[in-house]
Design a protein around this motif. Structure first.
Motif, PDB file in Angstrom:
ATOM      1  N   GLN A  60       0.822  -1.199   0.000  1.00  0.00           N
ATOM      2  CA  GLN A  60       0.000   0.000   0.000  1.00  0.00           C
ATOM      3  C   GLN A  60       0.865   1.262   0.000  1.00  0.00           C
ATOM      4  N   SER A  61       0.502   2.198  -0.867  1.00  0.00           N
ATOM      5  CA  SER A  61       1.048   3.547  -0.813  1.00  0.00           C
ATOM      6  C   SER A  61      -0.030   4.400  -0.149  1.00  0.00           C
ATOM      7  N   PRO A  62       0.175   4.813   1.114  1.00  0.00           N
ATOM      8  CA  PRO A  62      -0.932   5.372   1.899  1.00  0.00           C
ATOM      9  C   PRO A  62      -1.257   6.820   1.555  1.00  0.00           C
ATOM     10  N   GLU A  63      -2.455   7.235   1.957  1.00  0.00           N
ATOM     11  CA  GLU A  63      -2.842   8.635   1.821  1.00  0.00           C
ATOM     12  C   GLU A  63      -1.881   9.496   2.647  1.00  0.00           C
ATOM     13  N   GLY A  64      -1.476  10.631   2.094  1.00  0.00           N
ATOM     14  CA  GLY A  64      -0.555  11.508   2.824  1.00  0.00           C
ATOM     15  C   GLY A  64       0.892  11.062   2.736  1.00  0.00           C
ATOM     16  N   ARG A  65       1.151  10.012   1.948  1.00  0.00           N
ATOM     17  CA  ARG A  65       2.506   9.543   1.602  1.00  0.00           C
ATOM     18  C   ARG A  65       3.232   8.860   2.756  1.00  0.00           C
ATOM     19  N   ARG A  66       3.288   9.510   3.922  1.00  0.00           N
ATOM     20  CA  ARG A  66       3.881   8.912   5.141  1.00  0.00           C
ATOM     21  C   ARG A  66       5.273   8.349   4.914  1.00  0.00           C
ATOM     22  N   VAL A  67       6.108   9.110   4.236  1.00  0.00           N
ATOM     23  CA  VAL A  67       7.515   8.720   4.128  1.00  0.00           C
ATOM     24  C   VAL A  67       8.189   8.954   5.477  1.00  0.00           C
TER      25      VAL A  67
ATOM     26  N   MET B 109      11.992  17.083   0.461  1.00  0.00           N
ATOM     27  CA  MET B 109      11.503  16.910  -0.912  1.00  0.00           C
ATOM     28  C   MET B 109      10.122  17.527  -1.093  1.00  0.00           C
ATOM     29  N   SER B 110       9.769  17.791  -2.343  1.00  0.00           N
ATOM     30  CA  SER B 110       8.437  18.312  -2.655  1.00  0.00           C
ATOM     31  C   SER B 110       7.391  17.211  -2.454  1.00  0.00           C
ATOM     32  N   GLY B 111       6.117  17.630  -2.430  1.00  0.00           N
ATOM     33  CA  GLY B 111       5.034  16.658  -2.285  1.00  0.00           C
ATOM     34  C   GLY B 111       5.022  15.625  -3.392  1.00  0.00           C
ATOM     35  N   GLY B 112       5.285  16.082  -4.620  1.00  0.00           N
ATOM     36  CA  GLY B 112       5.303  15.153  -5.751  1.00  0.00           C
ATOM     37  C   GLY B 112       6.428  14.138  -5.641  1.00  0.00           C
ATOM     38  N   GLU B 113       7.606  14.598  -5.212  1.00  0.00           N
ATOM     39  CA  GLU B 113       8.752  13.688  -5.037  1.00  0.00           C
ATOM     40  C   GLU B 113       8.472  12.688  -3.917  1.00  0.00           C
ATOM     41  N   GLN B 114       7.825  13.163  -2.846  1.00  0.00           N
ATOM     42  CA  GLN B 114       7.474  12.254  -1.752  1.00  0.00           C
ATOM     43  C   GLN B 114       6.456  11.212  -2.212  1.00  0.00           C
ATOM     44  N   GLN B 115       5.544  11.601  -3.100  1.00  0.00           N
ATOM     45  CA  GLN B 115       4.569  10.633  -3.617  1.00  0.00           C
ATOM     46  C   GLN B 115       5.261   9.572  -4.463  1.00  0.00           C
ATOM     47  N   MET B 116       6.218   9.991  -5.293  1.00  0.00           N
ATOM     48  CA  MET B 116       7.004   9.023  -6.066  1.00  0.00           C
ATOM     49  C   MET B 116       7.731   8.063  -5.124  1.00  0.00           C
ATOM     50  N   LEU B 117       8.255   8.611  -4.036  1.00  0.00           N
ATOM     51  CA  LEU B 117       8.985   7.791  -3.066  1.00  0.00           C
ATOM     52  C   LEU B 117       8.059   6.792  -2.385  1.00  0.00           C
ATOM     53  N   ALA B 118       6.849   7.235  -2.034  1.00  0.00           N
ATOM     54  CA  ALA B 118       5.894   6.339  -1.378  1.00  0.00           C
ATOM     55  C   ALA B 118       5.498   5.183  -2.298  1.00  0.00           C
ATOM     56  N   ILE B 119       5.302   5.487  -3.577  1.00  0.00           N
ATOM     57  CA  ILE B 119       4.963   4.424  -4.542  1.00  0.00           C
ATOM     58  C   ILE B 119       6.155   3.492  -4.732  1.00  0.00           C
ATOM     59  N   GLY B 120       7.346   4.081  -4.876  1.00  0.00           N
ATOM     60  CA  GLY B 120       8.560   3.279  -5.024  1.00  0.00           C
ATOM     61  C   GLY B 120       8.789   2.364  -3.840  1.00  0.00           C
ATOM     62  N   ARG B 121       8.593   2.902  -2.638  1.00  0.00           N
ATOM     63  CA  ARG B 121       8.766   2.093  -1.409  1.00  0.00           C
ATOM     64  C   ARG B 121       7.802   0.912  -1.412  1.00  0.00           C
ATOM     65  N   ALA B 122       6.536   1.149  -1.815  1.00  0.00           N
ATOM     66  CA  ALA B 122       5.553   0.058  -1.872  1.00  0.00           C
ATOM     67  C   ALA B 122       5.976  -1.010  -2.881  1.00  0.00           C
ATOM     68  N   LEU B 123       6.513  -0.585  -4.013  1.00  0.00           N
ATOM     69  CA  LEU B 123       6.918  -1.534  -5.059  1.00  0.00           C
ATOM     70  C   LEU B 123       8.142  -2.353  -4.674  1.00  0.00           C
ATOM     71  N   MET B 124       8.912  -1.879  -3.691  1.00  0.00           N
ATOM     72  CA  MET B 124      10.117  -2.606  -3.256  1.00  0.00           C
ATOM     73  C   MET B 124       9.783  -3.963  -2.631  1.00  0.00           C
ATOM     74  N   SER B 125       8.523  -4.162  -2.237  1.00  0.00           N
ATOM     75  CA  SER B 125       8.149  -5.461  -1.662  1.00  0.00           C
ATOM     76  C   SER B 125       7.669  -6.444  -2.731  1.00  0.00           C
ATOM     77  N   ARG B 126       7.885  -6.083  -4.003  1.00  0.00           N
ATOM     78  CA  ARG B 126       7.490  -6.941  -5.133  1.00  0.00           C
ATOM     79  C   ARG B 126       6.047  -7.425  -5.017  1.00  0.00           C
ATOM     80  N   PRO B 127       5.099  -6.490  -4.886  1.00  0.00           N
ATOM     81  CA  PRO B 127       3.714  -6.902  -4.638  1.00  0.00           C
ATOM     82  C   PRO B 127       3.046  -7.537  -5.847  1.00  0.00           C
TER      83      PRO B 127
END
Length: 238
Positions: A84-91, A138-156
């Motif tokens: 899950q990439s959560p609401e509010g990014r939560r990096v 980082m900007s909000g957009g960069e943090q969103q990319m990071l949140a999605i990237g972090r979620a994908l690191m678990s090979r879902p």
């Protein structure tokens, strides 16, 4: 028709005495992009979080690859292929971009960490540029990319996204949705909760409309884009 990879059957969720979800039924098949749209407060984020058992469903079943996971721990669910990439990014604000990405490997271990980190850098070149930068800078957009990237690191096997466009500039939103389109083309199964109905429906194979904790409508993304009721309620009449 193939068996759904994820299916919710008659799900009820409560916050104390308040019923947030009422007899919710939906399904997602392997390789599909499915979105859930609705007004703020409709129960969309609650539904997404209930898949991870936070909050727990009071009734009904949540089936993942045929197994009822409604009583399973969040760690069990994450380590078996749901991210899950959560609401509010939560990096993690004090960690670097690279450290944040590596946190995404916790459910599956570090065996593929380097390879997958490089894949995230290819998917989001901005993260590679910022790899040693603390997430809070980082900007909000960069943090969103990071949140999605972090979620994908678990090979879902299935990626859950909660409001990925929230609070972002239109040009950033366009970039995020293009990335999601690329992921979908690669075969990733995506379940998207999104207030930006226009972007969500254009991306989706199918979609559900939630009103006051209930599913009120379903159809293909294009069918709902063309539906007058949906257009008036969520697309400004356009």
């Amino acid at each position: 028709m193939s068996t759904p990879i994820l299916e919710l059957r008659d799900i009820d969720v409560f916050y104390g005495p308040i019923q947030a979800l009422k007899k919710v039924n939906l399904h997602i098949r392997q390789g599909e992009t499915v979105s859930l749209i609705g007004a703020n407060g409709a129960g969309k984020s609650t539904l997404l979080m209930s898949i991870f058992g936070q909050p727990r469903a009071a009734a009904g079943q949540i089936l993942y690859k045929g197994e009822d996971i409604s009583k399973r721990s969040s760690h069990y669910i994450a380590s078996n292929g749901i991210a899950q990439s959560p609401e509010g990014r939560r990096v993690f604000p004090d960690m670097t971009v690279e450290e944040n990405l590596l946190m995404g490997t916790i459910p599956i271990g570090m065996d593929h960490a380097e390879e997958d980190r490089d894949r995230m850098f290819h998917l989001f070149p901005r993260l590679k540029e910022r790899r040693n930068q603390r997430a809070m800078t980082m900007s909000g957009g960069e943090q969103q990319m990071l949140a999605i990237g972090r979620a994908l690191m678990s090979r879902p096997k299935i990626l859950l996204l909660d409001e990925p466009s929230l609070g972002l500039a239109p040009i950033v939103v366009k970039h995020i949705f293009q990335t999601l389109r690329d992921l979908a083309k690669s075969g990733m199964t995506i379940f998207l909760v999104e207030q930006n109905a226009n972007h969500a429906l254009k991306l989706s194979d199918r979609a559900y409309v939630m009103v006051n904790g209930e599913i009120r409508m379903t159809g293909s993304g294009q069918e709902l884009l063309n539906n007058a009721e949906v257009r008036n309620a969520y697309l400004g009449g356009h």
